[in-house]
Design an enzyme around this catalytic site. Structure first.
Site, PDB file in Angstrom:
ATOM      1  N   HIS A 182       0.830  -1.200   0.000  1.00  0.00           N
ATOM      2  CA  HIS A 182       0.000   0.000   0.000  1.00  0.00           C
ATOM      3  C   HIS A 182       0.863   1.248   0.000  1.00  0.00           C
ATOM      4  O   HIS A 182       1.963   1.269   0.549  1.00  0.00           O
ATOM      5  CB  HIS A 182      -0.966   0.023   1.198  1.00  0.00           C
ATOM      6  CG  HIS A 182      -0.309  -0.122   2.529  1.00  0.00           C
ATOM      7  ND1 HIS A 182       0.117  -1.326   3.036  1.00  0.00           N
ATOM      8  CD2 HIS A 182       0.003   0.813   3.477  1.00  0.00           C
ATOM      9  CE1 HIS A 182       0.645  -1.142   4.232  1.00  0.00           C
ATOM     10  NE2 HIS A 182       0.602   0.150   4.518  1.00  0.00           N
ATOM     11  N   HIS A 237       0.506   5.293   1.087  1.00  0.00           N
ATOM     12  CA  HIS A 237      -0.236   6.363   1.750  1.00  0.00           C
ATOM     13  C   HIS A 237      -0.134   7.604   0.869  1.00  0.00           C
ATOM     14  O   HIS A 237       0.971   7.991   0.477  1.00  0.00           O
ATOM     15  CB  HIS A 237       0.381   6.721   3.109  1.00  0.00           C
ATOM     16  CG  HIS A 237       0.398   5.600   4.103  1.00  0.00           C
ATOM     17  ND1 HIS A 237      -0.453   5.559   5.182  1.00  0.00           N
ATOM     18  CD2 HIS A 237       1.172   4.494   4.208  1.00  0.00           C
ATOM     19  CE1 HIS A 237      -0.203   4.471   5.906  1.00  0.00           C
ATOM     20  NE2 HIS A 237       0.786   3.810   5.329  1.00  0.00           N
TER      21      HIS A 237
HETATM   22  P1  AMP Z   1       1.673   0.659   7.571  1.00  0.00           P
HETATM   23  O1  AMP Z   1       1.704  -0.814   7.213  1.00  0.00           O
HETATM   24  O2  AMP Z   1       2.747   1.038   8.513  1.00  0.00           O
HETATM   25  O3  AMP Z   1       1.618   1.539   6.352  1.00  0.00           O
HETATM   26  O4  AMP Z   1       0.356   0.929   8.416  1.00  0.00           O
HETATM   27  C1  AMP Z   1      -0.902   0.456   8.024  1.00  0.00           C
HETATM   28  C2  AMP Z   1      -1.876   1.588   7.822  1.00  0.00           C
HETATM   29  O5  AMP Z   1      -3.152   0.990   7.592  1.00  0.00           O
HETATM   30  C3  AMP Z   1      -2.044   2.531   9.017  1.00  0.00           C
HETATM   31  O6  AMP Z   1      -1.964   3.879   8.561  1.00  0.00           O
HETATM   32  C4  AMP Z   1      -3.436   2.208   9.552  1.00  0.00           C
HETATM   33  O7  AMP Z   1      -4.081   3.332  10.081  1.00  0.00           O
HETATM   34  C5  AMP Z   1      -4.137   1.692   8.313  1.00  0.00           C
HETATM   35  N1  AMP Z   1      -5.226   0.746   8.570  1.00  0.00           N
HETATM   36  C6  AMP Z   1      -5.180  -0.346   9.365  1.00  0.00           C
HETATM   37  N2  AMP Z   1      -6.358  -0.990   9.341  1.00  0.00           N
HETATM   38  C7  AMP Z   1      -7.164  -0.299   8.492  1.00  0.00           C
HETATM   39  C8  AMP Z   1      -8.512  -0.462   8.042  1.00  0.00           C
HETATM   40  N3  AMP Z   1      -9.276  -1.467   8.463  1.00  0.00           N
HETATM   41  N4  AMP Z   1      -9.016   0.449   7.175  1.00  0.00           N
HETATM   42  C9  AMP Z   1      -8.252   1.489   6.758  1.00  0.00           C
HETATM   43  N5  AMP Z   1      -6.963   1.687   7.142  1.00  0.00           N
HETATM   44  C10 AMP Z   1      -6.436   0.819   8.004  1.00  0.00           C
END
Ligand code: AMP
Length: 140
Positions: A102, A104
């Protein structure tokens, strides 16, 4: 390192858990981060499985980047932003918490600071922000 088909974003793709989607095409999905660090904080993922950038195919990267660019343009309009920040983490040492590739995409304003990570956002506010992004997309 193997792909876990039960990671939270795989569940979102299968509609096993809810998400606030703002855009979708044949190969990628964009949805609101539930712990937003800015009003415009969108996650872009491929529809097919890969842990992160290290095992992604060039096709998966291309599909995601195409949507990252589209979402960046939409966030600029939706929030009257001055710029865009991308974040992307690979494996635990790289700061990754969810093991499905993913990006951001964050709307930025001159002189602002990102909010703290790991703080649940207000659902109604996130829905409002999603609506702004959807409206901006239709106008692009
Ligand atoms: P990272 O793997 O460090 O990029 O972090 C995972 C990201 O996914 C974080 O910003 C969380 O806030 C986000 N996240 C986790 N669960 C969900 C969800 N169910 N829906 C949307 N975002 C999520």
């Amino acid at each position: 390192m193997t792909y876990d088909p039960d990671n939270i974003f795989a569940k979102i793709l299968r509609n096993e858990i809810p998400s606030i989607r703002v855009y979708e095409d044949a190969d990628s999905v964009a949805f609101m981060d539930i712990m937003p660090r800015a009003d415009g904080h969108v996650l872009v993922i491929p529809k097919t499985p890969c842990r992160n950038m290290l095992d992604a195919t060039t096709e998966q990267m291309a599909a995601v980047m195409k949507t990252v660019q589209l979402m960046s343009r939409a966030l600029m309009v939706a929030f009257g932003a001055d710029g865009i920040t991308l974040q992307q983490f690979n494996e635990e040492a790289g700061g990754q918490e969810v093991y499905h590739l993913h990006f951001h995409v964050l709307a930025r304003h001159d002189g602002d600071h990102l909010g703290a990570p790991g703080k649940m956002g207000d659902q109604a506010k996130i829905q409002q922000n999603a609506n702004k992004i959807r409206a901006a997309l239709t106008a692009l």
